[in-house]
Design a protein around this motif. Structure first.
Motif, PDB file in Angstrom:
ATOM      1  N   ASN A 194       1.303  -1.124   0.052  1.00 46.70           N
ATOM      2  CA  ASN A 194      -0.391   0.497   0.080  1.00 46.70           C
ATOM      3  C   ASN A 194       0.950   0.958  -0.357  1.00 46.70           C
ATOM      4  OD1 ASN A 194      -1.355   2.476   1.012  1.00 46.70           O
ATOM      5  ND2 ASN A 194      -2.659   1.386   1.735  1.00 46.70           N
TER       6      ASN A 194
ATOM      7  N   GLU B  53       0.626   3.943   0.267  1.00 45.85           N
ATOM      8  CA  GLU B  53      -0.097   5.369   0.904  1.00 45.85           C
ATOM      9  C   GLU B  53       0.566   5.073   2.073  1.00 45.85           C
ATOM     10  OE1 GLU B  53      -3.876   5.918   0.959  1.00 45.85           O
ATOM     11  OE2 GLU B  53      -3.950   7.949   1.876  1.00 45.85           O
TER      12      GLU B  53
ATOM     13  N   ASP C 103       3.340   4.355  -8.193  1.00 42.79           N
ATOM     14  CA  ASP C 103       2.809   5.838  -6.362  1.00 42.79           C
ATOM     15  C   ASP C 103       3.025   5.753  -5.667  1.00 42.79           C
ATOM     16  OD1 ASP C 103       0.036   5.580  -5.121  1.00 42.79           O
ATOM     17  OD2 ASP C 103      -0.271   3.300  -5.439  1.00 42.79           O
TER      18      ASP C 103
ATOM     19  N   ARG D 248       4.856   5.692   1.974  1.00 45.36           N
ATOM     20  CA  ARG D 248       4.860   7.496   1.590  1.00 45.36           C
ATOM     21  C   ARG D 248       4.439   7.961   2.915  1.00 45.36           C
ATOM     22  NH1 ARG D 248       2.146   7.875  -2.692  1.00 45.36           N
ATOM     23  NH2 ARG D 248      -0.174   8.060  -1.730  1.00 45.36           N
ATOM     24  N   LYS D 249       3.672   7.744   3.911  1.00 45.91           N
ATOM     25  CA  LYS D 249       3.488   7.897   5.120  1.00 45.91           C
ATOM     26  C   LYS D 249       5.120   8.221   5.561  1.00 45.91           C
ATOM     27  CE  LYS D 249      -0.225   9.341   8.024  1.00 45.91           C
ATOM     28  NZ  LYS D 249      -1.347   9.952   8.343  1.00 45.91           N
TER      29      LYS D 249
ATOM     30  N   GLY E  98       3.920  11.372  -4.770  1.00 42.74           N
ATOM     31  CA  GLY E  98       3.371  12.441  -4.063  1.00 42.74           C
ATOM     32  C   GLY E  98       4.314  12.124  -2.687  1.00 42.74           C
TER      33      GLY E  98
ATOM     34  N   ARG F 244      -6.527   5.152   2.521  1.00 39.87           N
ATOM     35  CA  ARG F 244      -6.789   3.764   1.344  1.00 39.87           C
ATOM     36  C   ARG F 244      -6.393   2.800   2.195  1.00 39.87           C
ATOM     37  NH1 ARG F 244      -1.755   3.485  -3.453  1.00 39.87           N
ATOM     38  NH2 ARG F 244      -2.347   5.534  -2.928  1.00 39.87           N
TER      39      ARG F 244
ATOM     40  N   VAL G  19      -3.933   5.206   7.644  1.00 37.92           N
ATOM     41  CA  VAL G  19      -4.261   6.427   5.955  1.00 37.92           C
ATOM     42  C   VAL G  19      -6.168   5.730   5.659  1.00 37.92           C
ATOM     43  CG1 VAL G  19      -1.492   6.121   5.404  1.00 37.92           C
ATOM     44  CG2 VAL G  19      -3.682   3.912   5.033  1.00 37.92           C
TER      45      VAL G  19
END
Ligand code: FAD
Length: 322
Positions: free
Chosen positions: A72, A74, A100, A77-78, A104, A186, A184
């Motif tokens: 995932n 997202e 993906d 990324r976090k 971001g 998502r 997150v």
């Protein structure tokens, strides 16, 4: 120069080939800089990944957390925003996950983003000089990117040679306690494995791969006859699957299968990065194309300017006679 980090993608406890390609990229940015690998996941399998890449990276930061179990972007990324310094230079493979993750991430870090880089020419002051491609590889562009506030650089898989020197002997640091808030919006649902059809193209040493240049469904037989003569298997590019001339399990590429043959014969295939991204392990590439300017010729070990509808039957006949 800011620290250089590489995000390592892995599957079934094995790092993707891109892990060593990112080492090459880092050395092209700064040959002397320590390069730090980031390995994320959940459970025992990330230990083998972290240990394996430690031979090539100065340090390996391991983040083991149940929220990181699935791909995932997202969540990853976090995590990266939580742990990376603002001016970090982050190298990511430009695969589906990296596409993906990267854009971001650069926005969150307020740093420069460069997508789909095929080569790195070096650094001049605050400027990173890279090479990208336009128009399906027909044109190379030389791009400078200001990295004074950090950068996220997505590198095309397979474009750089892997660094196999294993000269780093870095330490693995378990940084799982530092993951921070990974909440997150998502939600990961499931992994859908690609279907395996009547043949498994990922297991073949020799692939006869047909592209749009085959022109008609009935001409696929020409490639099959050559494959039979050579003990090879027929694979294809995506337009052939879209036309329903071959099943999806025979498609090579970023949205198809990843193959590692010893010999890859590209017949009437232009050489898009989505197609070539599915070819790993540096096979011997033979390209047959009637357009001498087709990008595939830049990647091929042997290039043959010919009409495949004439050339393939002649080759089959010659092999069968020998
Ligand atoms: P073309 O690009 O049309 O090339 C045909 C070639 O055949 C040309 O070079 C032409 O000169 C040559 N030719 C024509 N006639 C003859 C002849 N008689 N003899 C010899 N040469 C001839 N593509 C994939 O393959 N795999 C993927 O996984 C994939 N994933 C994708 C994912 C995304 C998100 C997107 C947007 C695209 C993806 N694509 C994928 C499509 C990709 O961008 C290209 O469109 C595709 O790879 C082109 O296939 P091709 O080379 O067969 O066709």
């Amino acid at each position: 120069m800011a620290d250089i980090y590489a995000y390592i993608t892995h599957k079934d406890g094995v790092a993707e080939d891109s892990a060593l390609e990112l080492v090459t990229a880092a050395k092209k940015i700064d040959a002397g800089a320590p390069v730090i690998a980031i390995v994320t996941g959940s459970g025992g399998e990330i230990n083998s990944v972290a240990d394996a890449v430690a031979a090539s990276y100065s340090r390996v930061l391991k983040f083991d957390h149940e929220a990181l179990a699935y791909p995932n972007a997202e969540v990853v990324r976090k995590l990266l925003v939580n742990i990376l310094p603002a001016d970090a230079i982050v190298l990511i493979a430009n695969d589906t996950f990296g596409m993906d993750l990267g854009p971001g991430l650069s926005i969150k870090l307020d740093s420069t983003f460069v997508a789909d880089v095929v080569d790195i020419e070096g650094v001049d002051g605050n400027l990173l000089k890279v090479v990208r491609q336009e128009y399906s590889g027909m044109v190379s562009t030389h791009v400078t990117a200001d990295i004074s506030s950090g950068a996220v650089v997505n590198l095309r898989p397979g474009a750089l040679a892997p660094d196999e020197s294993q000269s780093a002997a870095g330490a693995v640091e378990d940084r799982s306690a530092d993951v921070g808030d990974l909440t997150v919006k998502r939600t990961f649902l499931e992994v859908v494995e690609a279907e395996v059809g009547d043949v498994d193209i990922t297991k073949s040493d020799v692939l006869i791969s047909v592209g749009r240049g085959i022109e008609d469904e009935e001409n696929i037989e020409i490639a099959q006859e050559l494959a039979d003569a050579m003990g090879a298997v027929v694979s294809c590019s995506r337009p052939i699957v879209d036309a329903k001339w071959l099943e999806k399990s025979r498609q090579v590429g970023t949205s198809g299968q990843t193959v590692k043959p010893k010999v890859y014969m590209a017949c009437g295939i232009s050489g898009s990065f989505q197609h070539m991204g599915g070819i790993k392990g540096a096979p011997f590439i033979v390209a047959i194309n009637k357009n001498v300017k087709a990008p595939i010729f830049q990647m091929a070990d042997v290039g043959i300017e010919a009409d495949i509808l004439e050339f393939l039957p002649e080759l089959t006949e010659a092999i069968n006679k020998s």
